[in-house]
Design an enzyme around this catalytic site. Structure first.
Site, PDB file in Angstrom:
ATOM      1  N   LEU A 166       0.842  -1.211   0.000  1.00 17.69           N
ATOM      2  CA  LEU A 166       0.000   0.000   0.000  1.00 17.69           C
ATOM      3  C   LEU A 166       0.869   1.250   0.000  1.00 17.69           C
ATOM      4  CD1 LEU A 166      -0.133   1.578   2.986  1.00 17.69           C
ATOM      5  CD2 LEU A 166      -1.437  -0.439   3.575  1.00 17.69           C
ATOM      6  N   CYS A 279       9.686   4.043   3.117  1.00 25.21           N
ATOM      7  CA  CYS A 279      10.085   2.789   2.473  1.00 25.21           C
ATOM      8  C   CYS A 279      11.234   2.902   1.471  1.00 25.21           C
ATOM      9  CB  CYS A 279       8.892   2.169   1.757  1.00 25.21           C
ATOM     10  SG  CYS A 279       7.768   1.378   2.889  1.00 25.21           S
TER      11      CYS A 279
END
Ligand code: UDX
Ligand code: ADP
Length: 465
Positions: A166, A279
């Site tokens: 996501l 990330c």
């Protein structure tokens, strides 16, 4: 080992654990889902009656939480009780880049993962499926397995890797209709049974052809690779943005032209002040570290360049502001529109804004920030985390105003650091009139109408133009 999961526990109620479990619970009313966290404040916020107080801002998340909470979705600080009751345990704790010791600045810090594994081992009295949800270096499953098997109470564990793809700001949408769900597990009879149990959970709403199953290591590596490829596209277009500036090409036109090639595709080609988020950088650094640890230096150098380019882009943007403002910004007010690493999120991890602010403060500029979702306290803590100067100095040089017009008033320049939609709708004439002249706009996200701004009287700098 049961194949039909009845009771799920998720350790870690953060950006990944919270929304993912909310959607799993909403789509599986027959499964009890308990999300636990050691951070009592965070759990209290997840349980807050006022849905505006949820700890994470994601469009649509409030409706999902409203439907499932206290029906089959629970938030609690009682980690042991939730582990004990669960047949499937998701590990969704943070895995920041190490700030000390071996692998400092590169490897993932697996301290929190290990603590979780030890806690599961201590508490579990029945067989469990343990699912890695956090982004992890390849072969972490081995570490978890070894801890569970050697310190446990003799119960059987199956480890699965189920990386989350996501993106923040579209978390609910991504969870509701994922491009794919990836589940890695051991290729043994029990491993396959565990995989089937998790496939069953997702198949409540994800078409079965979108659920991919692989071995553990492929699944772990796929997550790092997906993020590395996406980040590489941003760094590639950012590298070209500087070339566009000196040659007279327009980076958006170039991106559009190459993106029409169906083999390249149009996404992740927007040049910007630099990618942020929890990330991209972390995962690439992980990839680099792993490659180096196997002696694959060329592989490591190749991927490291993506980070080097990103750092350069942030630095270049700040340098452009300084240079354009006549190489002296000491005491000048510079307004920042946006602090989050992208729109529609209150997350600021690795946001370009932090690094640009830091560089401008070094030149003693007065930065005033407006962001629709980020608190002043968060901005200060982001700056303090860099550890470049004292907290008092940071507070002196960076302030926050909750009104965008006040933020820009008397400023010499505006820097757009996040692409919030509302920026486009501002009364730019009014903003211009209240600013110092000449009034500059540095659009780090390519979101504003530059022609309109120039007509008003602004001097505009846009990346790659
Ligand atoms: C990313 C991945 O997209 C997601 O699949 C993974 O699970 C987690 O990491 P996220 O960090 O939430 O998600 O944001 P993303 O939308 O990927 O954007 C990352 C950064 O790249 C942002 O700072 C964004 O502004 C920047 N970006 C993105 C660009 O500068 N240009 C682009 O074209 C796309
Ligand atoms: P992510 O983006 O990966 O979801 P976050 O930092 O948003 O990361 O969330 C991770 C959460 O995990 C934090 O709220 C943290 O308090 C929690 N956490 C870390 N270690 C443990 C643990 N051993 N037990 C329970 N919760 C934990």
């Amino acid at each position: 080992m049961k194949t039909k999961v009845k009771n799920i526990c998720c350790i870690g109620a953060g950006y990944v654990g919270g929304p993912t479990m909310a959607v799993i619970a909403q789509k599986n009313p027959d499964i009890k889902v308990t999300v636990v966290d050691i951070n009592a404040e965070r759990i209290a916020a997840w349980n807050h009656n006022d849905l505006d107080q949820l700890p994470i801002y994601e469009p649509g998340l409030d409706d999902v939480v409203l439907e499932a909470r206290n029906r089959n979705l629970f938030f609690s600080t009682d980690v042991d009780a939730a582990i004990d009751a669960a047949d499937m345990i998701f590990i969704s704790v943070n895995t920041p880049t190490k700030t000390y010791g071996k692998g400092k600045g590169m490897a993932a810090d697996l301290k929190y993962i290990e603590l979780c594994a030890r806690q599961i081992a201590k508490v579990a009295k029945t067989d469990k499926i343990v699912v890695e949800k956090s982004t992890l270096p390849v072969r972490t499953a081995q570490t978890i397995k070894s801890i569970l098997q050697n310190t446990g109470n003799g119960v059987k564990f199956q480890i699965l890797s189920n990386p989350e793809f996501l993106a923040e700001g579209t978390a609910v949408q991504d969870l509701m209709a994922p491009d794919r769900v990836l589940i890695g597990g051991e290729q043994t009879e029990l491993g396959m049974k565990a995989i089937a149990a998790l496939v069953d959970v997702y198949s409540s709403w994800v078409p079965i052809e979108n659920i991919l199953t692989t071995n553990l290591w492929s699944s772990e590596l796929s997550k790092l690779t997906a993020n590395a490829f996406l980040a590489q596209r941003v760094s590639s277009i950012n590298a070209l943005s500087e070339l566009c500036e000196v040659t007279g090409a327009d980076v958006d036109e170039v991106a559009n032209a190459i993106g029409k090639d169906s083999r390249i595709g149009p996404k992740f080609l927007k040049s910007s002040v630099g990618f942020g988020g929890s990330c991209f950088q972390k995962d690439i650094l992980n990839l680099v570290y792993i490659a180096k640890s196997y002696g694959l230096n060329e592989v490591a150098d190749y991927w490291e360049q993506v980070i080097i380019m990103n750092d350069y882009q942030k630095h270049r943007f700040a340098a452009k502001i300084i240079q354009t403002l006549y190489n002296t910004i000491s005491g000048k007010k510079i307004a920042f529109l946006g602090w989050a690493f992208k729109k529609d999120t209150n997350d600021t991890r690795e946001s370009a804004a932090i690094y640009v602010a830091d560089q401008l403060i070094e030149e003693q500029a007065n930065i005033v920030v407006y962001d629709p979702k980020v608190t002043a306290q968060q901005m200060q803590s982001d700056l303090n985390y860099l550890n470049t100067r004292s907290e008092t100095e940071n507070e002196t040089f960076l302030t926050t105003i909750v009104d965008p017009y006040e933020t820009c008033k008397d400023a010499h320049a505006i820097a757009v650091l996040t692409e919030w939609d509302e920026f486009k709708a501002y009364d730019w004439q009014r903003i211009y009139e209240a600013m110092q002249k000449p009034a500059f706009v540095f659009d780090g996200r390519g979101v504003l109408d530059h022609e309109q701004l120039r007509t008003i009287g602004f001097q505009v700098y846009a990346i790659g133009k």
